[in-house]
Design a protein around this motif. Sequence first.
Motif, PDB file in Angstrom:
ATOM      1  N   ALA A 115       4.046  -4.094   6.614  1.00 63.07           N
ATOM      2  CA  ALA A 115       4.790  -4.085   7.869  1.00 63.07           C
ATOM      3  C   ALA A 115       3.870  -3.647   8.995  1.00 63.07           C
ATOM      4  CB  ALA A 115       5.978  -3.124   7.782  1.00 63.07           C
ATOM      5  N   LEU A 116       4.261  -3.962  10.208  1.00 65.65           N
ATOM      6  CA  LEU A 116       3.560  -3.440  11.369  1.00 65.65           C
ATOM      7  C   LEU A 116       3.917  -1.964  11.490  1.00 65.65           C
ATOM      8  CD1 LEU A 116       1.863  -3.908  13.935  1.00 65.65           C
ATOM      9  CD2 LEU A 116       4.005  -4.439  15.111  1.00 65.65           C
ATOM     10  N   GLY A 117       2.924  -1.108  11.556  1.00 62.29           N
ATOM     11  CA  GLY A 117       3.178   0.327  11.621  1.00 62.29           C
ATOM     12  C   GLY A 117       3.532   0.805  13.011  1.00 62.29           C
ATOM     13  N   HIS A 118       2.638   0.541  13.967  1.00 60.54           N
ATOM     14  CA  HIS A 118       2.888   0.943  15.340  1.00 60.54           C
ATOM     15  C   HIS A 118       1.881   0.253  16.254  1.00 60.54           C
ATOM     16  CE1 HIS A 118      -0.138   3.907  13.971  1.00 60.54           C
ATOM     17  NE2 HIS A 118      -0.611   3.776  15.199  1.00 60.54           N
ATOM     18  N   VAL A 119       2.128   0.322  17.544  1.00 60.82           N
ATOM     19  CA  VAL A 119       1.238  -0.210  18.560  1.00 60.82           C
ATOM     20  C   VAL A 119       0.942   0.924  19.537  1.00 60.82           C
ATOM     21  CG1 VAL A 119       1.035  -1.846  20.488  1.00 60.82           C
ATOM     22  CG2 VAL A 119       2.155  -2.552  18.367  1.00 60.82           C
ATOM     23  N   VAL A 120      -0.320   1.053  19.939  1.00 63.81           N
ATOM     24  CA  VAL A 120      -0.718   2.030  20.953  1.00 63.81           C
ATOM     25  C   VAL A 120      -1.298   1.259  22.129  1.00 63.81           C
ATOM     26  CG1 VAL A 120      -2.183   4.011  21.503  1.00 63.81           C
ATOM     27  CG2 VAL A 120      -1.210   3.785  19.210  1.00 63.81           C
ATOM     28  N   VAL A 121      -0.818   1.569  23.328  1.00 58.73           N
ATOM     29  CA  VAL A 121      -1.278   0.917  24.544  1.00 58.73           C
ATOM     30  C   VAL A 121      -1.956   1.961  25.421  1.00 58.73           C
ATOM     31  CG1 VAL A 121      -0.498  -0.264  26.641  1.00 58.73           C
ATOM     32  CG2 VAL A 121       0.565  -0.802  24.461  1.00 58.73           C
ATOM     33  N   ARG A 122      -3.139   1.604  25.959  1.00 58.41           N
ATOM     34  CA  ARG A 122      -3.837   2.489  26.895  1.00 58.41           C
ATOM     35  C   ARG A 122      -3.237   2.297  28.288  1.00 58.41           C
ATOM     36  NH1 ARG A 122      -8.012   0.487  23.633  1.00 58.41           N
ATOM     37  NH2 ARG A 122      -8.438  -1.116  25.175  1.00 58.41           N
ATOM     38  N   VAL A 123      -2.906   3.407  28.954  1.00 56.76           N
ATOM     39  CA  VAL A 123      -2.285   3.382  30.280  1.00 56.76           C
ATOM     40  C   VAL A 123      -3.015   4.327  31.224  1.00 56.76           C
ATOM     41  CG1 VAL A 123      -0.003   2.788  29.315  1.00 56.76           C
ATOM     42  CG2 VAL A 123      -0.600   5.195  29.706  1.00 56.76           C
ATOM     43  N   ARG A 124      -2.856   4.102  32.523  1.00 49.80           N
ATOM     44  CA  ARG A 124      -3.504   4.973  33.515  1.00 49.80           C
ATOM     45  C   ARG A 124      -2.727   6.265  33.749  1.00 49.80           C
ATOM     46  NH1 ARG A 124      -4.194  -0.158  35.571  1.00 49.80           N
ATOM     47  NH2 ARG A 124      -6.352  -0.819  35.694  1.00 49.80           N
ATOM     48  N   SER A 125      -1.415   6.222  33.571  1.00 51.49           N
ATOM     49  CA  SER A 125      -0.581   7.395  33.854  1.00 51.49           C
ATOM     50  C   SER A 125       0.464   7.564  32.756  1.00 51.49           C
ATOM     51  CB  SER A 125       0.113   7.236  35.211  1.00 51.49           C
ATOM     52  OG  SER A 125       1.157   8.187  35.362  1.00 51.49           O
ATOM     53  N   GLN A 126       0.370   8.672  32.054  1.00 55.27           N
ATOM     54  CA  GLN A 126       1.338   8.976  31.006  1.00 55.27           C
ATOM     55  C   GLN A 126       2.741   9.065  31.605  1.00 55.27           C
ATOM     56  OE1 GLN A 126       0.689  12.781  29.117  1.00 55.27           O
ATOM     57  NE2 GLN A 126       1.861  12.216  27.307  1.00 55.27           N
TER      58      GLN A 126
END
Length: 147
Positions: free
Chosen positions: A5-16
């Motif tokens: 299964a797909l576990g998770h996705v992490v996206v890089r962002v400029r502002s949390q």
Amino acid sequence: MKIQALGHVVVRVRSQASAEHFYNGILGLPIIARYDDNGMKMTFFTLGNHHDFAVSEVSGDGSSCSETAVGLDHVAFKIGTRLDELREAKAKLESAGIEPSPVDHEVTKSLYFKDPDGNGVELYIDASDVWRREPQRVAQAQPLVLA
């Protein structure tokens, strides 16, 4: 080895904070945890697992939102199985100033748009299981009218 299964996705962002407002405040993803240590800031969201999606704050230096740049194209979130659910999502996005692009993939009906950092996001409903008999049917894209 077999991926289950797909576990998770992490996206890089400029502002949390902006990412939390978008993914939690607008899209409604529940926040399960935050991490802030040694300059690394992350927010973890859950859809029933320990975490399904996360954002990681970065400086934004050297990033590119070009359609031809390598990197993440989009992350997709299933929101249901009924067109009314997609219409409701479209209305909510539009009320937040986001203009989604509706697409009919036959197997799914989708809304595409960008997060505050230009990362692609798809909200979709499952519309047909025809792909189980004819797998190639997942590779379709037509305009979708959501009145």
